[in-house]
Design a protein around this motif. Structure first.
Motif, PDB file in Angstrom:
ATOM      1  N   ALA A 121      -0.729  -1.101  -7.259  1.00 28.82           N
ATOM      2  CA  ALA A 121      -0.396   0.233  -7.774  1.00 28.82           C
ATOM      3  C   ALA A 121       0.899   0.586  -7.986  1.00 28.82           C
ATOM      4  O   ALA A 121       1.767  -0.608  -7.906  1.00 28.82           O
ATOM      5  N   MET A 122       1.089   1.398  -8.490  1.00 27.27           N
ATOM      6  CA  MET A 122       2.889   1.941  -8.581  1.00 27.27           C
ATOM      7  C   MET A 122       3.206   2.667  -7.415  1.00 27.27           C
ATOM      8  O   MET A 122       2.366   3.559  -6.982  1.00 27.27           O
ATOM      9  N   TYR A 123       4.297   2.469  -6.980  1.00 26.70           N
ATOM     10  CA  TYR A 123       4.799   2.893  -5.510  1.00 26.70           C
ATOM     11  C   TYR A 123       6.176   3.685  -5.993  1.00 26.70           C
ATOM     12  O   TYR A 123       7.215   3.095  -6.516  1.00 26.70           O
ATOM     13  N   LEU A 124       6.063   4.836  -5.518  1.00 28.38           N
ATOM     14  CA  LEU A 124       6.994   5.828  -6.054  1.00 28.38           C
ATOM     15  C   LEU A 124       7.791   6.170  -4.788  1.00 28.38           C
ATOM     16  O   LEU A 124       7.243   6.693  -3.850  1.00 28.38           O
ATOM     17  N   CYS A 125       9.214   5.975  -4.942  1.00 24.74           N
ATOM     18  CA  CYS A 125       9.840   6.778  -3.632  1.00 24.74           C
ATOM     19  C   CYS A 125      10.631   7.894  -4.308  1.00 24.74           C
ATOM     20  O   CYS A 125      10.858   8.193  -5.672  1.00 24.74           O
ATOM     21  N   ALA A 126      10.604   9.140  -3.323  1.00 18.27           N
ATOM     22  CA  ALA A 126      11.304  10.280  -3.821  1.00 18.27           C
ATOM     23  C   ALA A 126      12.136  10.754  -2.668  1.00 18.27           C
ATOM     24  O   ALA A 126      11.803  10.264  -1.676  1.00 18.27           O
ATOM     25  N   THR A 127      13.159  11.875  -3.034  1.00 14.97           N
ATOM     26  CA  THR A 127      13.889  12.563  -1.992  1.00 14.97           C
ATOM     27  C   THR A 127      13.827  13.914  -2.352  1.00 14.97           C
ATOM     28  O   THR A 127      13.695  14.278  -3.317  1.00 14.97           O
ATOM     29  N   SER A 128      14.213  14.628  -1.190  1.00 17.28           N
ATOM     30  CA  SER A 128      14.410  15.985  -1.382  1.00 17.28           C
ATOM     31  C   SER A 128      15.543  16.366  -0.247  1.00 17.28           C
ATOM     32  O   SER A 128      15.607  15.655   0.519  1.00 17.28           O
ATOM     33  N   LYS A 132      12.404  20.769  -5.395  1.00 20.72           N
ATOM     34  CA  LYS A 132      11.901  19.626  -6.363  1.00 20.72           C
ATOM     35  C   LYS A 132      12.385  18.325  -5.543  1.00 20.72           C
ATOM     36  O   LYS A 132      13.146  17.999  -4.930  1.00 20.72           O
ATOM     37  N   LEU A 133      11.459  17.384  -6.229  1.00 23.82           N
ATOM     38  CA  LEU A 133      11.488  16.111  -5.973  1.00 23.82           C
ATOM     39  C   LEU A 133      12.205  15.267  -6.784  1.00 23.82           C
ATOM     40  O   LEU A 133      12.223  15.300  -7.799  1.00 23.82           O
ATOM     41  N   PHE A 134      13.138  14.160  -6.201  1.00 26.40           N
ATOM     42  CA  PHE A 134      13.603  13.295  -7.119  1.00 26.40           C
ATOM     43  C   PHE A 134      13.339  12.054  -6.831  1.00 26.40           C
ATOM     44  O   PHE A 134      13.079  11.630  -5.933  1.00 26.40           O
ATOM     45  N   PHE A 135      12.646  11.418  -8.036  1.00 19.82           N
ATOM     46  CA  PHE A 135      11.905   9.891  -7.972  1.00 19.82           C
ATOM     47  C   PHE A 135      12.746   9.100  -8.559  1.00 19.82           C
ATOM     48  O   PHE A 135      13.641   9.073  -9.395  1.00 19.82           O
ATOM     49  N   GLY A 136      12.568   7.738  -7.802  1.00 18.15           N
ATOM     50  CA  GLY A 136      12.984   6.762  -8.489  1.00 18.15           C
ATOM     51  C   GLY A 136      12.072   6.233  -9.570  1.00 18.15           C
ATOM     52  O   GLY A 136      11.115   6.766  -9.871  1.00 18.15           O
ATOM     53  N   SER A 137      12.307   4.944  -9.902  1.00 18.11           N
ATOM     54  CA  SER A 137      11.386   4.403 -11.244  1.00 18.11           C
ATOM     55  C   SER A 137      10.287   3.930 -10.753  1.00 18.11           C
ATOM     56  O   SER A 137       9.305   3.365 -11.788  1.00 18.11           O
ATOM     57  N   GLY A 138      10.029   3.554  -9.516  1.00 15.67           N
ATOM     58  CA  GLY A 138       8.878   2.930  -8.934  1.00 15.67           C
ATOM     59  C   GLY A 138       8.823   1.405  -9.063  1.00 15.67           C
ATOM     60  O   GLY A 138       9.724   0.678  -9.655  1.00 15.67           O
ATOM     61  N   THR A 139       8.062   0.906  -8.419  1.00 13.75           N
ATOM     62  CA  THR A 139       7.599  -0.471  -8.240  1.00 13.75           C
ATOM     63  C   THR A 139       6.247  -0.762  -8.456  1.00 13.75           C
ATOM     64  O   THR A 139       5.483   0.112  -7.630  1.00 13.75           O
ATOM     65  N   GLN A 140       5.916  -1.301  -9.511  1.00 14.52           N
ATOM     66  CA  GLN A 140       4.689  -1.706  -9.708  1.00 14.52           C
ATOM     67  C   GLN A 140       4.231  -3.104  -9.263  1.00 14.52           C
ATOM     68  O   GLN A 140       4.659  -3.999  -9.358  1.00 14.52           O
ATOM     69  N   LEU A 141       3.496  -2.922  -8.189  1.00  8.67           N
ATOM     70  CA  LEU A 141       2.932  -3.930  -7.378  1.00  8.67           C
ATOM     71  C   LEU A 141       1.614  -4.590  -7.925  1.00  8.67           C
ATOM     72  O   LEU A 141       0.460  -3.714  -8.003  1.00  8.67           O
ATOM     73  N   SER A 142       1.461  -5.732  -8.038  1.00  9.89           N
ATOM     74  CA  SER A 142       0.353  -6.722  -8.540  1.00  9.89           C
ATOM     75  C   SER A 142      -0.018  -7.603  -7.295  1.00  9.89           C
ATOM     76  O   SER A 142       1.091  -7.922  -6.525  1.00  9.89           O
ATOM     77  N   VAL A 143      -1.151  -7.607  -6.886  1.00 12.23           N
ATOM     78  CA  VAL A 143      -1.722  -8.310  -6.089  1.00 12.23           C
ATOM     79  C   VAL A 143      -2.508  -9.440  -6.462  1.00 12.23           C
ATOM     80  O   VAL A 143      -3.757  -9.092  -7.219  1.00 12.23           O
ATOM     81  N   LEU A 144      -2.371 -10.957  -6.245  1.00  9.37           N
ATOM     82  CA  LEU A 144      -3.218 -11.747  -6.981  1.00  9.37           C
ATOM     83  C   LEU A 144      -4.058 -12.532  -5.853  1.00  9.37           C
ATOM     84  O   LEU A 144      -3.688 -12.479  -4.719  1.00  9.37           O
TER      85      LEU A 144
END
Lengths: 114, 114
Positions: free
Chosen positions: B87-94, B102-114
């Motif tokens: 999935a995409m994992y999003l970090c946010a702060t407030s 409002k939340l401030f988000f990072g660009s996310g980490t796209q995780l792949s599991v093989l």
């Protein structure tokens, strides 16, 4: 249980025309709503918000309308520009135990065609 | 510019191999959130920290853990990733301490599991 619903997964609009993105909610405790915009490979960014004491909030080309009786809100973008092409999330926070829990809709992907 | 930074942007791991995603912020916000977003779904809150206080969502699997060693950093640990954790994992702060932030988000980490 999806408390915030965006039933249109995608929307295509011609440049210069109006884009209307819709959002429905089921939780009558929601009294504040936000729209976030997300470009590919980026995190969502805040776009515009509305409090339940208002039925309209405007910021430049973006206007959000709230119909409390229908539990419905909409985001209008006029005129639409190609740079508006993104995924738009409707969101509603609930404050619980001193922190906000934000519920998001599934998003609507807007494509503005030049 | 003050911001929320997530590393790495893309992460590939093997089934069952522990993985850690990181988030840092220069906003000096009190609250940090981790969201999981799967394709065409709404971002789903996993847990959050209000300062050092950890709040886990009831439906977050035990496989997911988090650490916040200081105000600026927060980590998401997945102890034994399964294919369903891709999935995409999003970090946010407030800021915290008030409602309807409002939340401030990072660009996310796209995780792949093989």
């Amino acid at each position: 249980d999806q408390q915030v619903k965006q039933n249109s997964p995608s929307l295509s609009v011609q440049e210069g025309r109006i884009s209307i993105l819709n959002c429905d909610y089921t939780n009558s405790m929601f009294d504040y709503f936000l729209w976030y915009k997300k470009y590919p490979a980026e995190g969502p960014t805040f776009l515009i918000s509305i409090s339940s004491i208002k039925d309209k909030n405007e910021d430049g080309r973006f206007t959000v309308f709230l119909n409390k009786s229908a539990k419905h809100l909409s985001l209008h973008i006029v005129p639409s520009q190609p740079g508006d092409s993104a995924v738009y999330f409707c969101a509603a926070p609930v404050t619980s135990g001193g922190y906000q829990k934000v519920t998001f809709g599934t998003g609507t992907k807007l494509q503005v065609i030049p | 510019d003050a911001m929320v930074i997530q590393n790495p942007r893309y992460q590939v791991t093997q089934f069952g191999k522990p993985v850690t995603l990181s988030c840092s912020q220069t906003l000096n916000h009190n609250v940090m959130y981790w969201y999981q977003q799967k394709s065409s779904q709404a971002p789903k809150l996993l847990f959050h920290y209000y300062d050092k206080d950890f709040n886990n969502e009831a439906d977050t699997p035990d496989n997911f853990q988090s650490r916040r060693p200081n105000t600026s950093f927060c980590f998401l640990d997945i102890r034994s990733p399964g294919l369903g954790d891709a999935a995409m994992y999003l970090c946010a702060t407030s800021r915290g301490g008030s409602t309807n932030e409002k939340l401030f988000f990072g660009s996310g980490t796209q995780l792949s599991v093989l």
